[in-house]
Motif scaffolding. Structure first.
Motif, PDB file in Angstrom:
ATOM      1  N   ALA A  58      -4.131  16.710 -10.985  1.00 48.20           N
ATOM      2  CA  ALA A  58      -5.182  17.655 -10.577  1.00 48.20           C
ATOM      3  C   ALA A  58      -4.710  19.100 -10.680  1.00 48.20           C
ATOM      4  O   ALA A  58      -5.440  19.978 -11.149  1.00 48.20           O
ATOM      5  N   ILE A  59      -3.477  19.367 -10.244  1.00 50.84           N
ATOM      6  CA  ILE A  59      -2.961  20.737 -10.297  1.00 50.84           C
ATOM      7  C   ILE A  59      -2.875  21.223 -11.741  1.00 50.84           C
ATOM      8  O   ILE A  59      -3.299  22.337 -12.076  1.00 50.84           O
ATOM      9  N   MET A  60      -2.361  20.372 -12.608  1.00 54.52           N
ATOM     10  CA  MET A  60      -2.150  20.798 -13.990  1.00 54.52           C
ATOM     11  C   MET A  60      -3.463  20.948 -14.746  1.00 54.52           C
ATOM     12  O   MET A  60      -3.647  21.913 -15.500  1.00 54.52           O
ATOM     13  N   ARG A  61      -4.401  20.009 -14.551  1.00 48.84           N
ATOM     14  CA  ARG A  61      -5.658  20.100 -15.306  1.00 48.84           C
ATOM     15  C   ARG A  61      -6.492  21.296 -14.863  1.00 48.84           C
ATOM     16  O   ARG A  61      -7.270  21.837 -15.641  1.00 48.84           O
ATOM     17  N   ASN A  62      -6.339  21.716 -13.592  1.00 54.72           N
ATOM     18  CA  ASN A  62      -7.165  22.819 -13.087  1.00 54.72           C
ATOM     19  C   ASN A  62      -6.522  24.187 -13.253  1.00 54.72           C
ATOM     20  O   ASN A  62      -7.226  25.199 -13.209  1.00 54.72           O
ATOM     21  N   THR A  63      -5.200  24.241 -13.431  1.00 54.75           N
ATOM     22  CA  THR A  63      -4.537  25.534 -13.615  1.00 54.75           C
ATOM     23  C   THR A  63      -4.042  25.749 -15.039  1.00 54.75           C
ATOM     24  O   THR A  63      -3.906  26.893 -15.486  1.00 54.75           O
TER      25      THR A  63
ATOM     26  N   LYS B 125       0.827  -1.194   0.000  1.00 50.54           N
ATOM     27  CA  LYS B 125       0.000   0.000   0.000  1.00 50.54           C
ATOM     28  C   LYS B 125       0.863   1.246   0.000  1.00 50.54           C
ATOM     29  O   LYS B 125       0.905   1.994  -0.969  1.00 50.54           O
ATOM     30  N   PHE B 126       1.614   1.481   1.093  1.00 49.57           N
ATOM     31  CA  PHE B 126       2.254   2.783   1.228  1.00 49.57           C
ATOM     32  C   PHE B 126       3.400   3.007   0.245  1.00 49.57           C
ATOM     33  O   PHE B 126       3.668   4.142  -0.155  1.00 49.57           O
ATOM     34  N   LEU B 127       4.075   1.936  -0.178  1.00 46.74           N
ATOM     35  CA  LEU B 127       5.169   2.121  -1.124  1.00 46.74           C
ATOM     36  C   LEU B 127       4.669   2.506  -2.509  1.00 46.74           C
ATOM     37  O   LEU B 127       5.425   3.059  -3.318  1.00 46.74           O
ATOM     38  N   PHE B 128       3.410   2.234  -2.808  1.00 44.91           N
ATOM     39  CA  PHE B 128       2.887   2.460  -4.150  1.00 44.91           C
ATOM     40  C   PHE B 128       1.760   3.491  -4.148  1.00 44.91           C
ATOM     41  O   PHE B 128       1.843   4.502  -4.855  1.00 44.91           O
ATOM     42  N   ASP B 129       0.721   3.272  -3.356  1.00 43.06           N
ATOM     43  CA  ASP B 129      -0.401   4.209  -3.261  1.00 43.06           C
ATOM     44  C   ASP B 129       0.079   5.581  -2.807  1.00 43.06           C
ATOM     45  O   ASP B 129      -0.143   6.598  -3.472  1.00 43.06           O
ATOM     46  N   ASN B 130       0.767   5.623  -1.670  1.00 41.29           N
ATOM     47  CA  ASN B 130       1.162   6.914  -1.089  1.00 41.29           C
ATOM     48  C   ASN B 130       2.199   7.636  -1.942  1.00 41.29           C
ATOM     49  O   ASN B 130       2.165   8.857  -2.079  1.00 41.29           O
ATOM     50  N   ARG B 131       3.127   6.871  -2.516  1.00 43.57           N
ATOM     51  CA  ARG B 131       4.217   7.498  -3.264  1.00 43.57           C
ATOM     52  C   ARG B 131       3.834   7.737  -4.728  1.00 43.57           C
ATOM     53  O   ARG B 131       3.718   8.876  -5.165  1.00 43.57           O
ATOM     54  N   TYR B 132       3.604   6.678  -5.483  1.00 45.31           N
ATOM     55  CA  TYR B 132       3.324   6.838  -6.910  1.00 45.31           C
ATOM     56  C   TYR B 132       1.902   7.327  -7.166  1.00 45.31           C
ATOM     57  O   TYR B 132       1.674   8.130  -8.080  1.00 45.31           O
ATOM     58  N   GLY B 133       0.945   6.847  -6.384  1.00 48.59           N
ATOM     59  CA  GLY B 133      -0.440   7.277  -6.568  1.00 48.59           C
ATOM     60  C   GLY B 133      -0.623   8.746  -6.252  1.00 48.59           C
ATOM     61  O   GLY B 133      -1.139   9.513  -7.072  1.00 48.59           O
ATOM     62  N   THR B 134      -0.200   9.169  -5.056  1.00 48.82           N
ATOM     63  CA  THR B 134      -0.339  10.575  -4.678  1.00 48.82           C
ATOM     64  C   THR B 134       0.500  11.467  -5.568  1.00 48.82           C
ATOM     65  O   THR B 134       0.068  12.552  -5.961  1.00 48.82           O
ATOM     66  N   GLY B 135       1.701  11.005  -5.895  1.00 54.99           N
ATOM     67  CA  GLY B 135       2.578  11.812  -6.738  1.00 54.99           C
ATOM     68  C   GLY B 135       1.942  12.146  -8.073  1.00 54.99           C
ATOM     69  O   GLY B 135       1.864  13.313  -8.481  1.00 54.99           O
ATOM     70  N   GLN B 136       1.458  11.124  -8.769  1.00 57.37           N
ATOM     71  CA  GLN B 136       0.878  11.363 -10.094  1.00 57.37           C
ATOM     72  C   GLN B 136      -0.447  12.097 -10.008  1.00 57.37           C
ATOM     73  O   GLN B 136      -0.690  13.062 -10.744  1.00 57.37           O
ATOM     74  N   SER B 137      -1.332  11.661  -9.110  1.00 56.75           N
ATOM     75  CA  SER B 137      -2.682  12.230  -9.099  1.00 56.75           C
ATOM     76  C   SER B 137      -2.698  13.673  -8.605  1.00 56.75           C
ATOM     77  O   SER B 137      -3.544  14.474  -9.038  1.00 56.75           O
TER      78      SER B 137
ATOM     79  N   TRP C  84       5.750   9.411   2.742  1.00 57.70           N
ATOM     80  CA  TRP C  84       5.657   8.720   1.460  1.00 57.70           C
ATOM     81  C   TRP C  84       4.862   9.529   0.443  1.00 57.70           C
ATOM     82  O   TRP C  84       5.198   9.535  -0.754  1.00 57.70           O
ATOM     83  N   CYS C  85       3.817  10.237   0.880  1.00 62.91           N
ATOM     84  CA  CYS C  85       3.070  11.084  -0.052  1.00 62.91           C
ATOM     85  C   CYS C  85       3.924  12.256  -0.527  1.00 62.91           C
ATOM     86  O   CYS C  85       3.990  12.551  -1.720  1.00 62.91           O
ATOM     87  N   GLY C  86       4.590  12.912   0.406  1.00 63.02           N
ATOM     88  CA  GLY C  86       5.457  14.028   0.043  1.00 63.02           C
ATOM     89  C   GLY C  86       6.588  13.608  -0.881  1.00 63.02           C
ATOM     90  O   GLY C  86       6.957  14.337  -1.820  1.00 63.02           O
ATOM     91  N   ARG C  87       7.146  12.424  -0.635  1.00 66.37           N
ATOM     92  CA  ARG C  87       8.191  11.901  -1.522  1.00 66.37           C
ATOM     93  C   ARG C  87       7.677  11.790  -2.959  1.00 66.37           C
ATOM     94  O   ARG C  87       8.357  12.161  -3.922  1.00 66.37           O
ATOM     95  N   GLY C  88       6.461  11.231  -3.084  1.00 68.55           N
ATOM     96  CA  GLY C  88       5.899  11.059  -4.416  1.00 68.55           C
ATOM     97  C   GLY C  88       5.631  12.378  -5.111  1.00 68.55           C
ATOM     98  O   GLY C  88       5.896  12.532  -6.313  1.00 68.55           O
ATOM     99  N   ILE C  89       5.109  13.350  -4.369  1.00 68.87           N
ATOM    100  CA  ILE C  89       4.823  14.663  -4.937  1.00 68.87           C
ATOM    101  C   ILE C  89       6.109  15.355  -5.376  1.00 68.87           C
ATOM    102  O   ILE C  89       6.180  15.933  -6.472  1.00 68.87           O
ATOM    103  N   ALA C  90       7.140  15.279  -4.541  1.00 70.35           N
ATOM    104  CA  ALA C  90       8.426  15.893  -4.872  1.00 70.35           C
ATOM    105  C   ALA C  90       9.066  15.210  -6.077  1.00 70.35           C
ATOM    106  O   ALA C  90       9.608  15.864  -6.977  1.00 70.35           O
ATOM    107  N   LEU C  91       9.005  13.889  -6.106  1.00 67.12           N
ATOM    108  CA  LEU C  91       9.592  13.117  -7.202  1.00 67.12           C
ATOM    109  C   LEU C  91       8.955  13.486  -8.537  1.00 67.12           C
ATOM    110  O   LEU C  91       9.642  13.715  -9.546  1.00 67.12           O
ATOM    111  N   ARG C  92       7.619  13.548  -8.566  1.00 68.50           N
ATOM    112  CA  ARG C  92       6.917  13.862  -9.808  1.00 68.50           C
ATOM    113  C   ARG C  92       7.129  15.326 -10.212  1.00 68.50           C
ATOM    114  O   ARG C  92       7.238  15.631 -11.401  1.00 68.50           O
ATOM    115  N   ALA C  93       7.194  16.229  -9.248  1.00 68.50           N
ATOM    116  CA  ALA C  93       7.467  17.633  -9.571  1.00 68.50           C
ATOM    117  C   ALA C  93       8.845  17.772 -10.208  1.00 68.50           C
ATOM    118  O   ALA C  93       9.024  18.482 -11.203  1.00 68.50           O
ATOM    119  N   SER C  94       9.806  17.058  -9.649  1.00 68.88           N
ATOM    120  CA  SER C  94      11.164  17.079 -10.199  1.00 68.88           C
ATOM    121  C   SER C  94      11.176  16.518 -11.608  1.00 68.88           C
ATOM    122  O   SER C  94      11.828  17.064 -12.511  1.00 68.88           O
TER     123      SER C  94
END
Length: 404
Positions: free
Chosen positions: A185-190, A169-181, A206-216
Motif C-alpha cells: 500500500a505504501i509503495m503503490r500510493n507514494t 493466524k498470528f504467525l502468518f496473518d499478522n507477520r507475513y500478511g501485514t508485512g507485505q500488504s 507480530w505486525c510490527g515484526r512483519g513490517i520491519a522484516l519486509r522494510a529491511s
C-alpha cells in the motif's frame, strides 16, 4: 464481467483451504438455519469467506469493519450472488455505524468480527440481540483486547473464540500478511523508493515484526520504537536499531505505526519530523497517528496524490499522511495476500463450527481454538502445497512423554 466479480473469481483460485472446506461440508450443510453476521474489511477475500459459509448452509449478513476498507464493486458482486450486504466505502462514521446496526437487525446467531465493533455494540447499545446471539469469533489483536476487557468488566454475555490467538493466524496473518500488504500500500500510493531510507516502525508485536522484516528486505534502515523491554531486546537481536520515538522521528523518512494504541506520535514528534516524511498506520483504528494534532499544526493541507494528504506545518516543513491515518493496507490497498487470508478464514470457519457444536456448554469468556484445529489447518495448507512431513514413531512418542 464487472470488476467485483473478477476480483472474487481471482481469489477463488488461490484459497485452497476454503475450497477444501466447501468440498468437505457443503453436502452436509452444518450451518443450515444459522445466521452469521460478519463485520470484516469487505474486499474479495472476505466475500469468498461469506460465499463459503453460505455453501455450508448459513444465511450470511455482511458489513465492513472500517469506513474506508469496503470495496464497493465487491460488495455489489456479493449482493448479486445472494448475500445480504450492508456496506459502503465512506468517510461518514454514522453511515458505517448504521450498517453495523443493520447487521444486528438480522439477529445473528454468530458473529465474525474484526476489531470488535459489532460485538461491543451488541453488548452495549443493542443488548436486544443477545437473546439470540450464541457466540463470536474475533479476527484481530485489537478486537481480542477489547473483548477481553469486556470479559474482565463482567459484561461479556456470550463465548468468544479469539481466532487471532491461534498460531496459524498470528504467525502468518499478522507477520507475513501485514508485512507485505503494508508495504504494498505504501509503495503503490507514494511510488517512492524504500531502499536506503530510514523506516521507523512503532510497535514490535507480530505486525510490527512483519513490517520491519519486509522494510529491511526492501533495503531500508529500520528503527523500532517500543514500550515493552522484552520486545525491544527482540528487535535489537533481529538486527534493528531501537530508540525512543522522539529521537527516531528526527531520522525518519517513513513512520509506520502498529501498536494498537492511541497517540503514538506527540505534537513535539510531528514538529521534529523531516521535511517530506511519510506517515502510515497499520493498526486497526485511526487513533495511532493523531490526525487532529496534524490538522491543528498545519497552516496548509492539500491532496498530494490519491490517498496521500500533505500537511504544511507551521515550522515550514511538509509531511504526508496516507489513507487519512486509517489502516493503510486496506484503506489504500487490497489487504493481506490471498493465501494468508485463506489460512485466517479457514480458522474463522472452523471457529463458527466449533461454537455451533459447543456454545451451550461454554461460559461467556474469551477462548482460543483447540490446538488440533491449528494442526488441521496447517496440515491442510501443507497438502495444498504438496508438502509431506515426518511423523513420530510410537517409540519417539513414548520417549517424549516419559519422565525417565
Amino acid at each position: 464481467m464487472k470488476t467485483g466479480e473478477m476480483k472474487i473469481n481471482w481469489v477463488s483460485r488461490y484459497m485452497p483451504l476454503l475450497n477444501e472446506i466447501s468440498r468437505e461440508f457443503s453436502g452436509k450443510r452444518p450451518l443450515e438455519g444459522v445466521t452469521v453476521g460478519m463485520s470484516i474489511h469487505l474486499e474479495a477475500k472476505t466475500a469468498y469467506l461469506a460465499l463459503t459459509l453460505a455453501k455450508l448452509g448459513a444465511k450470511v449478513v455482511v458489513t465492513g469493519s472500517n469506513p474506508l476498507s469496503t470495496q464497493d464493486d465487491v460488495a455489489e458482486a456479493l449482493r448479486k450472488k445472494g448475500i445480504t450486504v450492508y456496506a459502503k466505502r465512506t468517510h461518514d462514521e454514522d453511515v458505517y455505524r448504521q450498517n453495523l446496526m443493520k447487521v444486528l437487525d438480522e439477529r445473528p446467531d454468530f458473529i465474525i468480527d474484526d476489531g470488535g465493533d459489532l460485538t461491543v455494540i451488541a453488548h452495549t447499545e443493542r443488548t436486544d440481540v443477545l437473546e439470540n446471539l450464541k457466540g463470536v469469533s474475533e479476527e484481530t489483536t485489537t478486537g481480542v483486547k477489547r473483548l477481553k476487557a469486556l470479559e474482565k468488566s463482567g459484561k461479556l454475555k456470550v463465548p468468544v473464540v479469539a481466532v487471532n490467538d491461534s498460531k496459524m493466524k498470528f504467525l502468518f496473518d499478522n507477520r507475513y500478511g501485514t508485512g507485505q500488504s503494508t508495504w504494498d500500500a505504501i509503495m503503490r500510493n507514494t511510488n517512492l523508493l524504500i531502499a536506503g531510507k530510514r523506516v521507523v516502525v512503532a510497535g514490535y508485536g507480530w505486525c510490527g515484526r512483519g513490517i520491519a522484516l519486509r522494510a529491511s528486505g526492501l533495503g531500508a534502515k529500520v528503527i523500532v520504537t517500543e514500550v515493552d523491554p522484552v520486545r525491544a531486546v527482540e528487535a535489537i537481536m533481529d538486527g534493528f536499531e531501537v530508540m525512543p520515538m522522539k529521537e527516531a522521528v528526527k531520522l525518519a523518512d517513513f513512520v509506520v505505526t502498529a501498536t494498537g494504541n492511541t497517540d503514538v506520535l506527540t505534537e513535539e514528534d510531528i514538529l521534529s519530523l523531516k521535511d517530506g516524511a511519510v506517515l502510515a498506520n497499520a493498526g486497526h483504528f485511526n487513533v495511532e497517528i493523531p490526525v487532529e494534532t496534524l490538522e491543528r499544526l498545519a497552516v496548509e493541507k492539500f491532496e498530494a496524490r490519491p490517498n496521500v494528504t500533505g500537511y504544511v506545518l507551521k515550522n515550514g516543513k511538509t509531511v504526508f499522511l496516507l489513507a487519512e491515518g486509517r489502516l493503510v493496507n486496506l484503506a489504500a490497498g487490497d489487504g493481506h495476500p490471498i493465501e494468508i487470508m485463506d489460512l485466517s478464514f479457514a480458522l474463522q470457519t472452523f471457529a463458527i463450527l466449533y461454537l455451533l457444536k459447543n456454545h451451550a456448554s461454554m461460559e461467556p469468556r474469551v477462548y482460543t481454538l483447540p490446538p488440533e484445529v491449528d494442526e488441521k489447518v496447517a496440515m491442510m495448507k501443507l497438502k495444498s502445497m504438496n508438502v509431506r512431513i515426518d511423523s513420530l514413531t510410537e517409540k519417539q512418542r513414548r520417549y517424549l512423554e516419559s519422565w525417565q
